[in-house]
Design an enzyme around this catalytic site. Sequence first.
Site, PDB file in Angstrom:
ATOM      1  N   CYS A  37       0.822  -1.141   0.054  1.00  0.00           N
ATOM      2  CA  CYS A  37      -0.089   0.114  -0.305  1.00  0.00           C
ATOM      3  C   CYS A  37       0.809   1.111   0.019  1.00  0.00           C
ATOM      4  CB  CYS A  37      -0.979   0.188   1.405  1.00  0.00           C
ATOM      5  SG  CYS A  37      -1.866  -1.256   1.586  1.00  0.00           S
ATOM      6  N   CYS A 318      23.810 -14.759   8.854  1.00  0.00           N
ATOM      7  CA  CYS A 318      25.007 -13.913   8.548  1.00  0.00           C
ATOM      8  C   CYS A 318      24.788 -12.572   8.321  1.00  0.00           C
ATOM      9  CB  CYS A 318      25.567 -14.596   7.267  1.00  0.00           C
ATOM     10  SG  CYS A 318      24.175 -14.914   5.776  1.00  0.00           S
TER      11      CYS A 318
END
Length: 361
Positions: A37, A318
């Site tokens: 939106c 990571c």
Amino acid sequence: MLFDLPDHDTLYQALLDRDASYDGQAYVCVSSTGVFCRLTCPARKPKQENCTFFGTVGECIEAGFRACKRCHPLQPMALADPAIAALLAALNECPDYRWREGDIERMGFDLSTVRRSFKRQFGMTFLEMARQRRLRDGFETIADGGAVIEGQLDAGFDSPSAFRTAFLKLMGKAPGNLSSDPLLFADWVSTPLGDMIAVSSKSQLHLLEFFDRKALPKELARLDTFAKGRLGIGRAEPSEQIKVELAAFFDGSSSDFQTPLAYHGSDFSGSVWDALRQIPAGSTRSYSDIASSIRRPSAVRAVARANGANQIALVIPCHRVIGADGSLTGYGGGLWRKQKLLEIERQYLPKKTKGNKHVAS
């Protein structure tokens, strides 16, 4: 670009305030509804943990979200270009149709002009947008045990060669070359930050990567070699478990991953990945922090290489490793995803630790 956007909290407040100054500059993707939106949307406001913000509608579409029917985030682009308006309307009416260049020409539009317009506004061509909507259906048909021809038809590809080409780009192997008796099963996983592929045996998760990661074809090829050519498509218990855990992660319920993992790397790499899994959600560490934690303080570069070789994204986090100066540094899934993940994980950070120097900013 996403790095020019304010932080998650600022954007969420702008959403609550329906701040018109962000119109056309930022969009919200809502994981609980699957739509994106404008920040000025009149619809009931979602919970903050269900929101992901992007700077372009192209990023929203690539992440798997569809346009809101109340605030019509594509409308400014459509109003600015009648071709875009007409083609988007046609695509919404016939989402399963196999669109071709001839269809665009028959609607009276110039192919090169349409291509430039869609690339400029959405970061992808109209045909790429239509193909992305359909390819998932074909993949899931095969994963559920359907024949390749059924997957091709469900994806809306009239031509076996076109389906083969699209599949080859996605998986690194044509559908007919995948094992019919697999040891490793590839499955499609949808997330608010884009579609992922999970590769599992019957007992462990071997890979979890975003489809647009450049290293993915090589990673899949190595797993195929590991399985002696028996990489196929299908569902296995670890991939079903990780789907549930990822849904909980993105909706703010839990940052805990319990899916059993299979490491493909050296003992050193395994020690780095174990250390990454010890970083609490909402916190970050530097490469030197990780090297010290595994009692190899001089192995900073080796830690960085092991970090980059991780092929189980999010579960082995990571993305929580940053530069010593606080910079985001590289991330195979894209720096914009790294920033969004760190923003999402702030909700998991205990209030009492917000002053810790390792907290993501």
